[in-house]
Scaffold this motif. Structure first.
Motif, PDB file in Angstrom:
ATOM      1  N   MET A 142       0.835  -1.197   0.000  1.00 44.17           N
ATOM      2  CA  MET A 142       0.000   0.000   0.000  1.00 44.17           C
ATOM      3  C   MET A 142       0.874   1.252   0.000  1.00 44.17           C
ATOM      4  O   MET A 142       1.879   1.314   0.684  1.00 44.17           O
ATOM      5  CB  MET A 142      -0.883   0.018   1.243  1.00 44.17           C
ATOM      6  N   GLY A 143       0.439   2.272  -0.712  1.00 45.03           N
ATOM      7  CA  GLY A 143       1.194   3.512  -0.704  1.00 45.03           C
ATOM      8  C   GLY A 143       1.028   4.237   0.608  1.00 45.03           C
ATOM      9  O   GLY A 143       0.041   4.080   1.301  1.00 45.03           O
ATOM     10  N   SER A 144       2.012   5.096   0.931  1.00 46.50           N
ATOM     11  CA  SER A 144       1.961   5.793   2.203  1.00 46.50           C
ATOM     12  C   SER A 144       1.764   7.282   2.047  1.00 46.50           C
ATOM     13  O   SER A 144       0.954   7.872   2.741  1.00 46.50           O
ATOM     14  CB  SER A 144       3.238   5.520   2.996  1.00 46.50           C
ATOM     15  N   ASN A 145       2.470   7.928   1.152  1.00 42.70           N
ATOM     16  CA  ASN A 145       2.390   9.372   1.038  1.00 42.70           C
ATOM     17  C   ASN A 145       1.740   9.760  -0.279  1.00 42.70           C
ATOM     18  O   ASN A 145       2.029   9.198  -1.330  1.00 42.70           O
ATOM     19  CB  ASN A 145       3.785   9.999   1.107  1.00 42.70           C
ATOM     20  N   MET A 203      -2.108   1.366  10.772  1.00 40.72           N
ATOM     21  CA  MET A 203      -3.572   1.362  10.674  1.00 40.72           C
ATOM     22  C   MET A 203      -4.013   1.169   9.228  1.00 40.72           C
ATOM     23  O   MET A 203      -4.920   0.389   8.932  1.00 40.72           O
ATOM     24  CB  MET A 203      -4.139   2.667  11.223  1.00 40.72           C
ATOM     25  N   GLN A 204      -3.351   1.889   8.326  1.00 44.56           N
ATOM     26  CA  GLN A 204      -3.695   1.767   6.909  1.00 44.56           C
ATOM     27  C   GLN A 204      -3.324   0.383   6.365  1.00 44.56           C
ATOM     28  O   GLN A 204      -4.117  -0.252   5.659  1.00 44.56           O
ATOM     29  CB  GLN A 204      -2.968   2.842   6.102  1.00 44.56           C
ATOM     30  N   ARG A 205      -2.143  -0.067   6.702  1.00 44.50           N
ATOM     31  CA  ARG A 205      -1.643  -1.336   6.165  1.00 44.50           C
ATOM     32  C   ARG A 205      -2.542  -2.510   6.520  1.00 44.50           C
ATOM     33  O   ARG A 205      -2.780  -3.401   5.681  1.00 44.50           O
ATOM     34  CB  ARG A 205      -0.228  -1.577   6.697  1.00 44.50           C
ATOM     35  N   PHE A 206      -3.066  -2.500   7.740  1.00 40.19           N
ATOM     36  CA  PHE A 206      -3.853  -3.642   8.210  1.00 40.19           C
ATOM     37  C   PHE A 206      -5.343  -3.314   8.305  1.00 40.19           C
ATOM     38  O   PHE A 206      -6.067  -3.907   9.097  1.00 40.19           O
ATOM     39  CB  PHE A 206      -3.314  -4.116   9.562  1.00 40.19           C
ATOM     40  N   ASP A 250     -13.289  -5.813   5.101  1.00 40.68           N
ATOM     41  CA  ASP A 250     -12.817  -6.013   3.735  1.00 40.68           C
ATOM     42  C   ASP A 250     -12.918  -4.741   2.898  1.00 40.68           C
ATOM     43  O   ASP A 250     -12.094  -4.477   2.044  1.00 40.68           O
ATOM     44  CB  ASP A 250     -13.641  -7.109   3.036  1.00 40.68           C
ATOM     45  N   ARG A 251     -13.986  -3.981   3.139  1.00 42.57           N
ATOM     46  CA  ARG A 251     -14.256  -2.825   2.260  1.00 42.57           C
ATOM     47  C   ARG A 251     -13.889  -1.486   2.892  1.00 42.57           C
ATOM     48  O   ARG A 251     -14.126  -0.438   2.298  1.00 42.57           O
ATOM     49  CB  ARG A 251     -15.729  -2.816   1.845  1.00 42.57           C
ATOM     50  N   LEU A 252     -13.318  -1.511   4.077  1.00 44.59           N
ATOM     51  CA  LEU A 252     -12.857  -0.274   4.685  1.00 44.59           C
ATOM     52  C   LEU A 252     -11.668   0.268   3.903  1.00 44.59           C
ATOM     53  O   LEU A 252     -10.753  -0.470   3.557  1.00 44.59           O
ATOM     54  CB  LEU A 252     -12.444  -0.517   6.135  1.00 44.59           C
ATOM     55  N   SER A 253     -11.698   1.565   3.607  1.00 42.31           N
ATOM     56  CA  SER A 253     -10.589   2.204   2.911  1.00 42.31           C
ATOM     57  C   SER A 253     -10.006   3.289   3.801  1.00 42.31           C
ATOM     58  O   SER A 253     -10.666   4.282   4.104  1.00 42.31           O
ATOM     59  CB  SER A 253     -11.074   2.830   1.594  1.00 42.31           C
ATOM     60  N   LEU A 254      -8.757   3.082   4.260  1.00 47.52           N
ATOM     61  CA  LEU A 254      -8.019   4.091   5.014  1.00 47.52           C
ATOM     62  C   LEU A 254      -6.908   4.622   4.120  1.00 47.52           C
ATOM     63  O   LEU A 254      -6.163   3.844   3.517  1.00 47.52           O
ATOM     64  CB  LEU A 254      -7.418   3.491   6.290  1.00 47.52           C
ATOM     65  N   ARG A 255      -6.801   5.930   4.042  1.00 52.71           N
ATOM     66  CA  ARG A 255      -5.810   6.552   3.163  1.00 52.71           C
ATOM     67  C   ARG A 255      -5.030   7.591   3.945  1.00 52.71           C
ATOM     68  O   ARG A 255      -5.584   8.579   4.431  1.00 52.71           O
ATOM     69  CB  ARG A 255      -6.503   7.194   1.965  1.00 52.71           C
ATOM     70  N   ALA A 267      -1.138  16.210   7.883  1.00 54.27           N
ATOM     71  CA  ALA A 267      -1.242  14.809   7.487  1.00 54.27           C
ATOM     72  C   ALA A 267      -2.659  14.356   7.789  1.00 54.27           C
ATOM     73  O   ALA A 267      -3.208  14.698   8.843  1.00 54.27           O
ATOM     74  CB  ALA A 267      -0.228  13.953   8.235  1.00 54.27           C
ATOM     75  N   ARG A 268      -3.236  13.598   6.891  1.00 53.67           N
ATOM     76  CA  ARG A 268      -4.631  13.186   7.034  1.00 53.67           C
ATOM     77  C   ARG A 268      -4.746  11.662   7.024  1.00 53.67           C
ATOM     78  O   ARG A 268      -4.073  10.991   6.247  1.00 53.67           O
ATOM     79  CB  ARG A 268      -5.481  13.725   5.879  1.00 53.67           C
ATOM     80  N   MET A 269      -5.602  11.152   7.894  1.00 53.38           N
ATOM     81  CA  MET A 269      -6.009   9.759   7.798  1.00 53.38           C
ATOM     82  C   MET A 269      -7.479   9.772   7.392  1.00 53.38           C
ATOM     83  O   MET A 269      -8.357  10.087   8.190  1.00 53.38           O
ATOM     84  CB  MET A 269      -5.820   9.010   9.118  1.00 53.38           C
ATOM     85  N   GLU A 270      -7.730   9.480   6.107  1.00 54.40           N
ATOM     86  CA  GLU A 270      -9.081   9.500   5.569  1.00 54.40           C
ATOM     87  C   GLU A 270      -9.684   8.107   5.648  1.00 54.40           C
ATOM     88  O   GLU A 270      -8.999   7.102   5.434  1.00 54.40           O
ATOM     89  CB  GLU A 270      -9.062   9.976   4.121  1.00 54.40           C
ATOM     90  N   ALA A 271     -10.962   8.055   5.964  1.00 57.61           N
ATOM     91  CA  ALA A 271     -11.649   6.775   6.118  1.00 57.61           C
ATOM     92  C   ALA A 271     -12.938   6.778   5.302  1.00 57.61           C
ATOM     93  O   ALA A 271     -13.685   7.760   5.310  1.00 57.61           O
ATOM     94  CB  ALA A 271     -11.972   6.522   7.590  1.00 57.61           C
ATOM     95  N   HIS A 272     -13.178   5.664   4.614  1.00 61.46           N
ATOM     96  CA  HIS A 272     -14.407   5.540   3.825  1.00 61.46           C
ATOM     97  C   HIS A 272     -14.842   4.086   3.788  1.00 61.46           C
ATOM     98  O   HIS A 272     -14.021   3.170   3.731  1.00 61.46           O
ATOM     99  CB  HIS A 272     -14.199   6.035   2.397  1.00 61.46           C
TER     100      HIS A 272
END
Length: 353
Positions: free
Chosen positions: A1-4, A120-123, A129-134, A142-147
């Motif tokens: 997964m990408g980080s930045n 948190m994003q990596r795991f 299954d469908r949670l998207s953390l970016r 810095a933002r932790m976006e959740a959808h």
């Protein structure tokens, strides 16, 4: 997964929409905590079972995977019975971090806040299954976006509670008490805006494009309270093994067309293996071999459908036990009672009380 990287309408409740969705999963602890809060707000356990098709026994296994629409469906039940404001934040104040299951294992020992957020994003798939953390770093922030695709199903209740719990984890587990600068929520306020400010301790903006926790970028290198490189690697490896284990467990997905055929026949009260094979345009022997190869039996799959439909039908007090027996494919009430007791440990009459 990408980080930045640079740079509410609530539909009416209807019976068991989970049966019509492609299987997607969430950690059982998320469902269990939401169901327990619903019970505390006056929702009946039978209503939870009927709305979600989730049984109590499934909530006991902390590593079980359950249909991911269950939490928002439970929140919709809560909305029916309790119109109090600010319920997701109220629940978050009393929810233990067991809500997240093993997801926070590595986060606790991350060397710094950035590593914790990236973990948190990596795991993220440990939770759903469908949670998207970016995780996005840009400028001074810095933002932790959740959808999640179901965010709008319950007007944002599940998403808001999850974000509130994530904020608590950042403060109480990671120890980054002063890193948060802003919270953004995509839905309309579920309570007075001052309630949000009091909980998060920072400005909260509503009707934004994404749900997000926004941090000072300069705080990302801040050491965590329990940093331990060896334990961080150990916990991360355990989470990797867990995800590998879950990805290997796919018989239910491979049997999805078969389960859909069972459900289709069940609408006509047809539960025979022969009729199922005919609908799938295959021989009975080929059907049996295919199911056995996945570790199931045809009878077991048919009984699963009968069990779910019987419980749903029995919730309608206007239907007699005899009528329910007929609708789930039994020619006489006695056979149905014996089968129902085998499935549930109780009789249809006792189940209704």
């Amino acid at each position: 997964m990408g980080s930045n990287h640079e740079g509410r309408s609530v539909e009416p409740l209807h019976r068991s929409p989970l049966a019509e969705e492609s299987p997607r999963h969430v950690l059982s602890s998320v469902v269990a905590h939401t169901a327990n809060y619903a019970l505390a707000r006056g929702v009946d356990l039978r209503q939870i079972r009927e709305a979600t098709a989730v049984e109590c026994a499934q909530l006991i296994d902390p590593l079980a995977r359950l249909p991911d629409l269950a939490p928002p469906l439970i929140w919709r039940l809560i909305q029916r019975y309790d119109r109090s404001e600010g319920l997701p934040l109220h629940m978050a104040r009393g929810t233990s971090f067991a809500y997240f299951g093993p997801w926070l294992q590595a986060v606790e020992f991350a060397p710094d806040l950035r590593s914790a957020l990236l973990s948190m994003q990596r795991f993220q798939a440990v939770l759903s299954d469908r949670l998207s953390l970016r995780f996005v770093e840009s400028g001074d922030e810095a933002r932790m976006e959740a959808h999640h695709p179901a965010d709008e199903l319950d007007a944002g209740h599940t998403a808001e509670h999850g974000l509130a719990m994530a904020k608590r984890a950042i403060v109480e587990v990671v120890g980054a008490s002063s890193a948060l600068v802003r919270v953004e929520l995509s839905h309309a306020p579920l309570g007075h805006i001052e309630t949000y400010r009091a909980f998060f301790g920072v400005p909260v903006l509503m009707h934004r494009a994404r749900n997000a926790l926004v941090f000072r970028r300069a705080a990302l290198d801040q050491p965590t309270a329990h940093r331990d490189p060896s334990l961080f690697r150990y916990a991360s490896h355990n989470l990797e093994l867990l995800l590998e284990r879950w990805s290997a467990i796919s018989p239910r997905d491979r049997l999805r067309p078969l389960r859909q055929a069972i459900a289709h026949n069940a609408k006509e009260a047809i539960f025979s293996a022969e009729a199922l094979a005919q609908r799938l345009n295959m021989s009975l022997r080929a059907l049996q071999r295919r199911v056995l190869a996945e570790g199931y039996t045809v009878r077991g799959l048919l009984d699963e459908e009968r069990n779910v439909r019987a419980r749903t039908l029995l919730a309608d007090a206007s239907r007699s036990v005899e009528e329910v027996a007929t609708l789930v494919g039994y020619s006489d009430e006695r056979s149905f009672r014996r089968a129902f007791q085998r499935w549930t440990g109780t009789t249809p009459a006792q189940y209704r009380r």
